[in-house]
Design a protein around this motif. Structure first.
Motif, short mmCIF file in Angstrom:
data_model
loop_
_atom_site.label_atom_id
_atom_site.label_comp_id
_atom_site.label_asym_id
_atom_site.label_seq_id
_atom_site.Cartn_x
_atom_site.Cartn_y
_atom_site.Cartn_z
N GLN A 24 1.15 6.23 -3.09
CA GLN A 24 -0.24 6.69 -3.18
C GLN A 24 -1.14 5.94 -2.20
O GLN A 24 -1.99 6.52 -1.55
CB GLN A 24 -0.77 6.53 -4.61
N LYS A 25 -0.89 4.63 -2.12
CA LYS A 25 -1.67 3.79 -1.19
C LYS A 25 -1.42 4.22 0.26
O LYS A 25 -2.35 4.32 1.06
CB LYS A 25 -1.26 2.33 -1.40
N GLN A 26 -0.13 4.50 0.57
CA GLN A 26 0.22 4.95 1.93
C GLN A 26 -0.40 6.31 2.23
O GLN A 26 -0.92 6.53 3.32
CB GLN A 26 1.75 5.03 2.08
N ALA A 27 -0.37 7.22 1.24
CA ALA A 27 -0.96 8.55 1.43
C ALA A 27 -2.47 8.44 1.66
O ALA A 27 -3.03 9.14 2.52
CB ALA A 27 -0.67 9.43 0.22
N GLN A 28 -3.11 7.55 0.92
CA GLN A 28 -4.56 7.35 1.09
C GLN A 28 -4.86 6.77 2.47
O GLN A 28 -5.79 7.21 3.15
CB GLN A 28 -5.05 6.39 -0.01
N SER A 29 -4.03 5.81 2.89
CA SER A 29 -4.19 5.21 4.21
C SER A 29 -3.97 6.24 5.31
O SER A 29 -4.71 6.27 6.31
CB SER A 29 -3.20 4.05 4.35
N ASP A 30 -2.97 7.11 5.12
CA ASP A 30 -2.68 8.16 6.11
C ASP A 30 -3.84 9.15 6.23
O ASP A 30 -4.21 9.56 7.33
CB ASP A 30 -1.40 8.92 5.73
N ARG A 31 -4.42 9.51 5.08
CA ARG A 31 -5.57 10.44 5.10
C ARG A 31 -6.75 9.81 5.85
O ARG A 31 -7.42 10.47 6.64
CB ARG A 31 -5.99 10.81 3.67
N ALA A 32 -6.98 8.51 5.58
CA ALA A 32 -8.08 7.81 6.26
C ALA A 32 -7.84 7.76 7.76
O ALA A 32 -8.76 7.96 8.56
CB ALA A 32 -8.23 6.41 5.69
N GLN B 290 2.81 3.71 -6.75
CA GLN B 290 1.53 3.13 -6.32
C GLN B 290 1.53 2.89 -4.81
O GLN B 290 0.53 3.17 -4.13
CB GLN B 290 1.30 1.82 -7.08
#
Length: 197
Positions: free
Chosen positions: A83-91, A80
């Motif tokens: 996934q949160k870090q990957a989402q933050s990186d994409r943003a 989790q």
């Protein structure tokens, strides 16, 4: 008739061939074997074996089940977080194209707090001047041996409260500014890692 007896014997041996054998360790530490697993050992763990004595299935003990559940929970937490870090990186990489844009966004976020601090400081000058005047008037009244009126005391209390509230506003906004700086500094460092710039 003989066919029926033969068929029954075949079915009986087939059923025996399918029967499971279990191995478990009893409370005295001795290894036990049997064709049924005692209920007390279904929670402490045992091994199911085939006719050749090879383990085909193993049941976990209560401690093993708890450890397995804890391991899975930790894996889920790590996944989790990833996934949160990957989402933050994409943003981050889709919002900014350069570090200068991150600095600009930081400055815009700080502006609101700067305005609040400046407004509170300007108001504090007037409130503190009013407080000084009220304290001077009260000191003169008390020096003359007269009683301070409730209206004047009320004004002093209100001015004191306002002065404290303005100080709290300044402090809260200064702390918020520090958090904004830290957030954008972390974003900038992560942006460098992701883009190699």
């Amino acid at each position: 008739m003989a066919c029926r007896v033969l068929l029954a014997a075949l079915l009986l041996t087939a059923g025996t061939a399918q029967a499971a054998m279990y191995r478990w360790v009893d409370s005295n530490g001795r290894v036990q074997y049997g064709d049924t697993l005692p209920p007390t050992y279904q929670q402490s763990g045992a091994a199911e074996m085939n006719k050749q004595g090879q383990i085909i299935k193993r049941t976990q003990s209560e401690a093993e089940r708890k450890a397995e559940a804890a391991r899975k929970a930790e894996e889920a937490r790590v996944q989790q977080e990833q996934q949160k870090q990957a989402q933050s990186d994409r943003a981050l990489t889709s919002t900014y194209t350069t570090e200068a844009e991150i600095d600009l966004a930081r400055d815009r976020a700080l502006e609101h707090h700067k305005l609040a601090i400046n407004g509170a400081k300007i108001r504090s000058v007037a409130v503190d001047a009013n407080l000084a005047e009220l304290n001077e008037r009260i000191a003169m009244i008390e020096k003359a041996g007269r009683k301070v009126g409730s209206g004047l005391q009320g004004q002093l209390d209100q001015a004191t409260r306002e002065s404290l509230e303005l100080k709290r506003t300044i402090l809260a906004n200064e702390e918020a500014m520090q958090k904004v700086r830290e957030k954008y500094a972390a974003d900038k460092a992560r942006f460098r890692e992701l883009t190699g710039k």
